[in-house]
Scaffold this motif. Structure first.
Motif, mmCIF file in Angstrom:
data_model
loop_
_atom_site.group_PDB
_atom_site.id
_atom_site.type_symbol
_atom_site.label_atom_id
_atom_site.label_comp_id
_atom_site.label_asym_id
_atom_site.label_seq_id
_atom_site.Cartn_x
_atom_site.Cartn_y
_atom_site.Cartn_z
ATOM 1 N N ALA A 58 0.376 19.438 18.851
ATOM 2 C CA ALA A 58 -0.693 19.255 19.833
ATOM 3 C C ALA A 58 -1.595 20.482 19.887
ATOM 4 O O ALA A 58 -2.831 20.371 19.940
ATOM 5 N N VAL A 64 -3.881 20.554 16.818
ATOM 6 C CA VAL A 64 -5.018 19.631 16.925
ATOM 7 C C VAL A 64 -6.145 20.271 17.734
ATOM 8 O O VAL A 64 -7.319 20.230 17.354
ATOM 9 N N HIS A 81 -0.457 12.854 16.028
ATOM 10 C CA HIS A 81 -1.021 14.199 15.962
ATOM 11 C C HIS A 81 -1.539 14.511 14.556
ATOM 12 O O HIS A 81 -2.599 15.130 14.399
#
Length: 421
Positions: A63, A66, A92
């Protein structure tokens, strides 16, 4: 190999003494989710094999990756640790793919042994999937393999041999060990005389090549595999020499990375490279020792050697935490009328075992040196030659010396032999 088999091989892998190639000049960012993997990753980034790599380790997992790369360029390698389920991880990765630059390699570290997940990740372009827990060497091995061409043969092992003190016979040990690797273990080997001003490898092998290591070091812009091939001088079927000019026409104020390109070419060309490291201390000498796959310290059984050997071993332990400790060779043992430190006491003071203790024999060593021969050519069946074979076998991971068999000739040595035939 079937993906499932590849997956199982990675899951079962453990740190070994195989050669792990240094990584090239790349950028790498790791996004971890557990302290254990973050610590292993951080340790890996400080290893000698990642000296050229610009690395950063942070928490947050996929996460965080990203978010980090929504508006920023991606590095050459992204390492992602995940503790989430497969569907979340795939989501993801799909989001990350939207901002990934072409050529970025992604390695995923997971906590689930799932072959189907592995296959899904490979189909999405993930370079590799590793199963936690991991040691730093597991991470190093995987990252190194990202930059090894598919189908490439095994990388060469670099062995650095250095004396704890001047005059202890480190060059003699280096040359005879290289000879044993080539002759008794049937391994194509190159010995590199790094003592450009006073090197004796040419004398010991009765060679006087017109070119050698000076041309490689002082003209790095011209150095490539073809030029290196021309600089090598053949000593035997499997042994080639990169000789030193042994002249004082220039000083050796070399840059720390002076031999880097040369060593990379040698590592990619032959199975064994033995560095005859001179007894001096500079940035490039330190780099040679720290960057080698194996370090051999040659010492005499006396106090000055003991002190200097301890300093070298302490340095190696601090700078090479993921490598085997230096190998200690005691040389010139039993010199007449000289008080000596017992081998057991010597080893105890240093905290390492003595790999071999080589007895002093003025007749054997003197005859070999004066005739430009190796000890095996003067006294093939003696204990001294057996000691050199033992050192060669230990350094290459081969317990038994092999005779009478020929290995596949390596490119550089093979070309050299064809040209001189």
């Amino acid at each position: 190999m079937d993906p499932a088999q590849n997956f199982e091989a990675h899951a079962a892998s453990s740190a070994g003494d195989e050669v792990i190639a240094p990584l090239p000049r790349i950028t790498l960012q790791a996004f971890c989710e557990t302290p254990a993997i973050a610590a292993a990753m951080q340790t890996a980034t400080t290893d000698r094999r990642m000296e050229k790599t610009h690395s950063r380790v942070q928490m947050g997992g996929p996460a965080a990756a990203v978010e980090a790369f929504r508006s920023a360029p991606t590095p050459n390698v992204i390492v992602l640790e995940t503790v989430s389920d497969g569907a979340t991880l795939v989501g993801h990765l799909d989001a990350l793919a939207q901002s990934c630059d072409a050529g970025t390699k992604v390695v995923v570290i997971g906590h689930v042994n799932d072959v189907q997940l592995y296959r899904d990740l490979i189909r999405r372009g993930v370079s590799d999937y590793l199963i936690a827990p991991l040691e730093p060497l597991d991470i190093l091995r995987t990252l190194s393999e990202l930059y090894v061409a598919p189908g490439a043969r095994n990388l060469g092992r670099i062995v650095a041999v250095m004396g704890a003190k001047g005059g202890v016979g480190a060059s003699t040990v280096a040359h005879n060990v290289a000879w044993a690797m080539a002759r008794n273990l049937d391994l194509s080997t190159v010995i590199v005389d790094l003592d450009i001003a006073f090197g004796t490898a040419g004398l010991d092998f009765n060679q006087d090549p017109p070119q050698g290591i000076a041309e490689a070091v002082f003209a790095p812009e011209r150095l490539d595999a073809n030029m290196l091939d021309r600089l090598l001088s053949r000593c035997s079927d499997n042994l080639a020499l990169l000789a030193a000019p042994a002249m004082l026409d220039r000083t050796l104020d070399l840059q720390e990375e002076a031999f880097e390109q040369l060593f990379d070419l040698l590592r990619a060309s032959v199975p064994c490279v033995v560095l005859d490291v001179p007894h001096l201390w500079s940035g490039w000498v330190r780099r040679c020792l720290i960057g080698a796959d194996e370090v051999v310290i040659v010492a005499g059984p006396e106090l000055a050697s003991l002190r200097n050997a301890k300093n070298l071993i302490d340095l190696a332990r601090a700078s090479r935490p993921n490598d085997s400790p230096p190998r200690l060779v005691l040389n010139q043992v039993g010199l007449p009328k000289r008080p000596e430190i017992d081998a057991g006491e010597f080893a105890k003071a240093l905290g390492v075992e003595v790999l071999v203790a080589i007895p002093f024999d003025a007749q054997v060593f003197g005859t070999a040196a004066n005739n430009g021969q190796m000890v095996a050519e003067v006294q093939a069946g003696g204990k001294i030659n057996e000691a050199f074979i033992h050192v060669a076998s230990t350094l290459t991971g081969r317990g038994e010396a092999r005779r009478g068999k020929r290995s596949l000739l390596e490119p550089l040595v093979a070309k050299l032999k064809r040209r001189k035939a």
